[in-house]
Design a protein around this motif. Structure first.
Motif, PDB file in Angstrom:
ATOM      1  N   PRO A  82     -10.249  -0.571  -5.734  1.00  0.00           N
ATOM      2  CA  PRO A  82      -8.846  -0.232  -5.434  1.00  0.00           C
ATOM      3  C   PRO A  82      -8.520   1.190  -5.867  1.00  0.00           C
ATOM      4  CG  PRO A  82      -8.969  -1.651  -7.364  1.00  0.00           C
ATOM      5  CD  PRO A  82     -10.372  -1.508  -6.854  1.00  0.00           C
ATOM      6  N   LYS A  83      -7.447   1.743  -5.264  1.00  0.00           N
ATOM      7  CA  LYS A  83      -6.982   3.084  -5.680  1.00  0.00           C
ATOM      8  C   LYS A  83      -6.031   2.912  -6.855  1.00  0.00           C
ATOM      9  CE  LYS A  83      -7.189   5.368  -1.229  1.00  0.00           C
ATOM     10  NZ  LYS A  83      -6.458   5.292   0.012  1.00  0.00           N
ATOM     11  N   TYR A  84      -6.053   3.880  -7.761  1.00  0.00           N
ATOM     12  CA  TYR A  84      -5.170   3.821  -8.923  1.00  0.00           C
ATOM     13  C   TYR A  84      -4.053   4.861  -8.857  1.00  0.00           C
ATOM     14  CZ  TYR A  84      -9.005   0.980 -10.734  1.00  0.00           C
ATOM     15  OH  TYR A  84      -9.976   0.012 -10.897  1.00  0.00           O
ATOM     16  N   ASP A  85      -3.887   5.472  -7.680  1.00  0.00           N
ATOM     17  CA  ASP A  85      -2.865   6.505  -7.543  1.00  0.00           C
ATOM     18  C   ASP A  85      -2.485   6.617  -6.068  1.00  0.00           C
ATOM     19  OD1 ASP A  85      -1.130   8.447  -8.364  1.00  0.00           O
ATOM     20  OD2 ASP A  85      -2.654   9.980  -8.726  1.00  0.00           O
ATOM     21  N   SER A  86      -1.249   7.096  -5.822  1.00  0.00           N
ATOM     22  CA  SER A  86      -0.848   7.371  -4.441  1.00  0.00           C
ATOM     23  C   SER A  86       0.335   8.336  -4.457  1.00  0.00           C
ATOM     24  CB  SER A  86      -0.459   6.075  -3.726  1.00  0.00           C
ATOM     25  OG  SER A  86       0.875   5.732  -4.013  1.00  0.00           O
ATOM     26  N   GLN A  87       0.738   8.761  -3.266  1.00  0.00           N
ATOM     27  CA  GLN A  87       1.863   9.693  -3.159  1.00  0.00           C
ATOM     28  C   GLN A  87       3.206   8.956  -3.172  1.00  0.00           C
ATOM     29  OE1 GLN A  87       1.401  13.026  -3.329  1.00  0.00           O
ATOM     30  NE2 GLN A  87      -0.669  12.304  -3.727  1.00  0.00           N
ATOM     31  N   PHE A  88       3.148   7.617  -3.144  1.00  0.00           N
ATOM     32  CA  PHE A  88       4.355   6.799  -3.045  1.00  0.00           C
ATOM     33  C   PHE A  88       4.925   6.568  -4.441  1.00  0.00           C
ATOM     34  CE2 PHE A  88       6.848   3.955  -0.502  1.00  0.00           C
ATOM     35  CZ  PHE A  88       6.500   4.250   0.804  1.00  0.00           C
ATOM     36  N   SER A  89       6.142   7.023  -4.708  1.00  0.00           N
ATOM     37  CA  SER A  89       6.694   6.844  -6.052  1.00  0.00           C
ATOM     38  C   SER A  89       7.174   5.403  -6.242  1.00  0.00           C
ATOM     39  CB  SER A  89       7.863   7.802  -6.280  1.00  0.00           C
ATOM     40  OG  SER A  89       8.976   7.392  -5.498  1.00  0.00           O
ATOM     41  N   ILE A  90       7.263   4.978  -7.477  1.00  0.00           N
ATOM     42  CA  ILE A  90       7.769   3.634  -7.785  1.00  0.00           C
ATOM     43  C   ILE A  90       9.227   3.515  -7.306  1.00  0.00           C
ATOM     44  CG2 ILE A  90       8.398   4.224 -10.190  1.00  0.00           C
ATOM     45  CD1 ILE A  90       7.063   0.809  -9.034  1.00  0.00           C
ATOM     46  N   GLU A  91       9.979   4.619  -7.419  1.00  0.00           N
ATOM     47  CA  GLU A  91      11.381   4.583  -6.972  1.00  0.00           C
ATOM     48  C   GLU A  91      11.454   4.315  -5.468  1.00  0.00           C
ATOM     49  OE1 GLU A  91      10.017   7.016  -8.782  1.00  0.00           O
ATOM     50  OE2 GLU A  91      11.063   6.894 -10.704  1.00  0.00           O
ATOM     51  N   LYS A  92      10.548   4.974  -4.723  1.00  0.00           N
ATOM     52  CA  LYS A  92      10.572   4.796  -3.263  1.00  0.00           C
ATOM     53  C   LYS A  92      10.161   3.370  -2.877  1.00  0.00           C
ATOM     54  CE  LYS A  92       9.649   7.405   0.854  1.00  0.00           C
ATOM     55  NZ  LYS A  92       8.549   7.885   1.657  1.00  0.00           N
ATOM     56  N   THR A  93       9.197   2.820  -3.584  1.00  0.00           N
ATOM     57  CA  THR A  93       8.789   1.437  -3.252  1.00  0.00           C
ATOM     58  C   THR A  93       9.934   0.472  -3.526  1.00  0.00           C
ATOM     59  OG1 THR A  93       7.780   1.093  -5.412  1.00  0.00           O
ATOM     60  CG2 THR A  93       6.312   1.763  -3.668  1.00  0.00           C
ATOM     61  N   LEU A  94      10.650   0.702  -4.632  1.00  0.00           N
ATOM     62  CA  LEU A  94      11.789  -0.181  -4.956  1.00  0.00           C
ATOM     63  C   LEU A  94      12.886  -0.048  -3.907  1.00  0.00           C
ATOM     64  CD1 LEU A  94      11.912   0.403  -8.811  1.00  0.00           C
ATOM     65  CD2 LEU A  94      11.444  -1.780  -7.676  1.00  0.00           C
ATOM     66  N   LEU A  95      13.119   1.196  -3.500  1.00  0.00           N
ATOM     67  CA  LEU A  95      14.175   1.466  -2.506  1.00  0.00           C
ATOM     68  C   LEU A  95      13.841   0.840  -1.159  1.00  0.00           C
ATOM     69  CD1 LEU A  95      16.811   3.163  -2.311  1.00  0.00           C
ATOM     70  CD2 LEU A  95      15.402   5.047  -1.466  1.00  0.00           C
ATOM     71  N   GLU A  96      12.572   0.863  -0.810  1.00  0.00           N
ATOM     72  CA  GLU A  96      12.180   0.414   0.540  1.00  0.00           C
ATOM     73  C   GLU A  96      11.760  -1.045   0.621  1.00  0.00           C
ATOM     74  OE1 GLU A  96       9.535   3.002   2.601  1.00  0.00           O
ATOM     75  OE2 GLU A  96      10.818   4.736   2.277  1.00  0.00           O
ATOM     76  N   ARG A  97      11.609  -1.707  -0.526  1.00  0.00           N
ATOM     77  CA  ARG A  97      11.189  -3.116  -0.452  1.00  0.00           C
ATOM     78  C   ARG A  97      12.257  -3.960   0.234  1.00  0.00           C
ATOM     79  NH1 ARG A  97      12.300  -7.773  -1.338  1.00  0.00           N
ATOM     80  NH2 ARG A  97      14.206  -7.111  -2.385  1.00  0.00           N
ATOM     81  N   ARG A  98      11.841  -4.677   1.246  1.00  0.00           N
ATOM     82  CA  ARG A  98      12.726  -5.567   2.007  1.00  0.00           C
ATOM     83  C   ARG A  98      11.876  -6.713   2.497  1.00  0.00           C
ATOM     84  NH1 ARG A  98      17.061  -3.666   0.875  1.00  0.00           N
ATOM     85  NH2 ARG A  98      16.898  -5.555  -0.323  1.00  0.00           N
ATOM     86  N   SER A  99      12.433  -7.903   2.605  1.00  0.00           N
ATOM     87  CA  SER A  99      11.647  -9.011   3.169  1.00  0.00           C
ATOM     88  C   SER A  99      11.367  -8.736   4.636  1.00  0.00           C
ATOM     89  CB  SER A  99      12.405 -10.323   3.023  1.00  0.00           C
ATOM     90  OG  SER A  99      12.473 -10.692   1.668  1.00  0.00           O
ATOM     91  N   VAL A 100      10.089  -8.796   4.996  1.00  0.00           N
ATOM     92  CA  VAL A 100       9.666  -8.572   6.392  1.00  0.00           C
ATOM     93  C   VAL A 100       8.978  -9.848   6.860  1.00  0.00           C
ATOM     94  CG1 VAL A 100       8.167  -7.182   7.890  1.00  0.00           C
ATOM     95  CG2 VAL A 100       9.393  -6.089   5.991  1.00  0.00           C
ATOM     96  N   ARG A 101       9.487 -10.412   7.948  1.00  0.00           N
ATOM     97  CA  ARG A 101       8.981 -11.724   8.406  1.00  0.00           C
ATOM     98  C   ARG A 101       8.270 -11.657   9.758  1.00  0.00           C
ATOM     99  NH1 ARG A 101      13.905 -12.299   5.896  1.00  0.00           N
ATOM    100  NH2 ARG A 101      13.920 -13.667   4.072  1.00  0.00           N
ATOM    101  N   ASN A 102       8.277 -10.476  10.370  1.00  0.00           N
ATOM    102  CA  ASN A 102       7.567 -10.294  11.654  1.00  0.00           C
ATOM    103  C   ASN A 102       6.541  -9.177  11.489  1.00  0.00           C
ATOM    104  OD1 ASN A 102       9.194 -12.140  13.397  1.00  0.00           O
ATOM    105  ND2 ASN A 102      10.814 -10.772  12.703  1.00  0.00           N
ATOM    106  N   TYR A 103       5.354  -9.416  12.045  1.00  0.00           N
ATOM    107  CA  TYR A 103       4.262  -8.460  11.862  1.00  0.00           C
ATOM    108  C   TYR A 103       3.612  -8.138  13.196  1.00  0.00           C
ATOM    109  CZ  TYR A 103       5.066 -10.979   7.538  1.00  0.00           C
ATOM    110  OH  TYR A 103       5.680 -11.594   6.482  1.00  0.00           O
ATOM    111  N   LYS A 104       3.003  -6.955  13.256  1.00  0.00           N
ATOM    112  CA  LYS A 104       2.205  -6.597  14.433  1.00  0.00           C
ATOM    113  C   LYS A 104       0.970  -7.495  14.468  1.00  0.00           C
ATOM    114  CE  LYS A 104       3.375  -1.734  14.726  1.00  0.00           C
ATOM    115  NZ  LYS A 104       2.991  -0.419  14.213  1.00  0.00           N
TER     116      LYS A 104
END
Ligand SMILES: Cc1cc2nc3c(=O)[nH]c(=O)nc-3n(C[C@H](O)[C@H](O)[C@H](O)COP(=O)(O)O)c2cc1C
Length: 217
Positions: free
Chosen positions: A27-49
């Motif tokens: 697994p990766k231990y780092d990314s460009q995605f901040s914890i704040e952005k993940t919290l802001l964007e987390r939403r329940s998603v029930r439909n997938y490609k």
């Protein structure tokens, strides 16, 4: 090329104590995605490609759930009362590049999968989850179950509460990791316990707690 590399991972699977083991990519231990952005964007998603996940994505999600982050002491990504780790993590794989459809158990210590059964279990699992389409349509479902006896020996009945709290931590880890990977997920708690137990082949002492479908948005 990517497919060949993933196929090599599967071919590297070893047979240990009769079980087929599949080593997951690091697994990766780092990314460009901040914890704040993940919290802001987390939403329940029930439909997938209708698209497969990669083995690297699956590896990352399982590491977020229960990966080892302190090898010396066996500590994991999510906190656990008394570090007793009463949870088990399963992967119901329907569409993963380089991984045959089947039911797998995640083994944190080796960051690997143990194959439990062949075949796509998503439709059966969806039925057990009151027909929820998210469970059937997601390329994978991560299932969390609890062996309460691992923790009630020390904490008595309070260990049940601790286990349920820990399940929330693990679920949120998966949800935030999914956001950081650009994937969608939803926490599914509405299901028939006995039916889910049967689909996952859980032993009597193990109780299902969460189903977490994950797929491309
Ligand atoms: C314990 C728990 C159980 C849930 N069970 C389900 C479920 O069975 N099916 C479902 O579609 N959503 C389920 N959800 C997701 C909630 O419906 C969702 O979090 C809520 O509507 C808020 O939306 P958000 O997650 O986008 O913020 C569950 C959430 C929690 C915390």
């Amino acid at each position: 090329m990517r497919f060949i590399l993933l196929a090599v991972f599967v071919m590297m699977s070893s047979v240990a104590s009769g079980a087929e083991m599949i080593k997951l990519p690091q697994p990766k231990y780092d990314s460009q995605f901040s914890i704040e952005k993940t919290l802001l964007e987390r939403r329940s998603v029930r439909n997938y490609k209708d698209e497969a996940l990669t083995l690297a994505e699956v590896s990352q999600l399982l590491w977020a759930a229960q990966g080892i982050t302190d090898k010396a002491n066996g500590l994991r990504t999510a906190p656990s009362a008394g570090a007793l780790y009463p949870l088990e993590t399963y992967l119901v794989a329907g569409k993963v590049t380089g991984l045959p459809s089947g039911l797998y158990k995640y083994k944190p210590r080796g960051h690997e999968l143990e194959k439990i059964a062949d075949g796509d279990k998503r439709a059966e699992l969806s039925k057990a989850a009151l027909g929820q389409s998210s469970v059937k349509e997601a390329p994978v479902v991560i299932a969390l179950s609890a062996v309460y006896a691992r923790i009630t020996g020390k904490y008595g009945d309070r260990g049940i509460r601790y286990t349920d709290m820990e399940t929330g931590h693990v679920g949120e880890n998966v949800a935030l990791q999914a956001v950081a990977l650009g994937l969608g997920t939803v926490m599914v708690g509405a299901f028939n316990d006995d039916a889910v137990k049967k689909v996952l082949g859980l032993p009597a002492e193990e109780e299902p707690l969460y189903l977490i479908p994950v797929g491309k948005k």
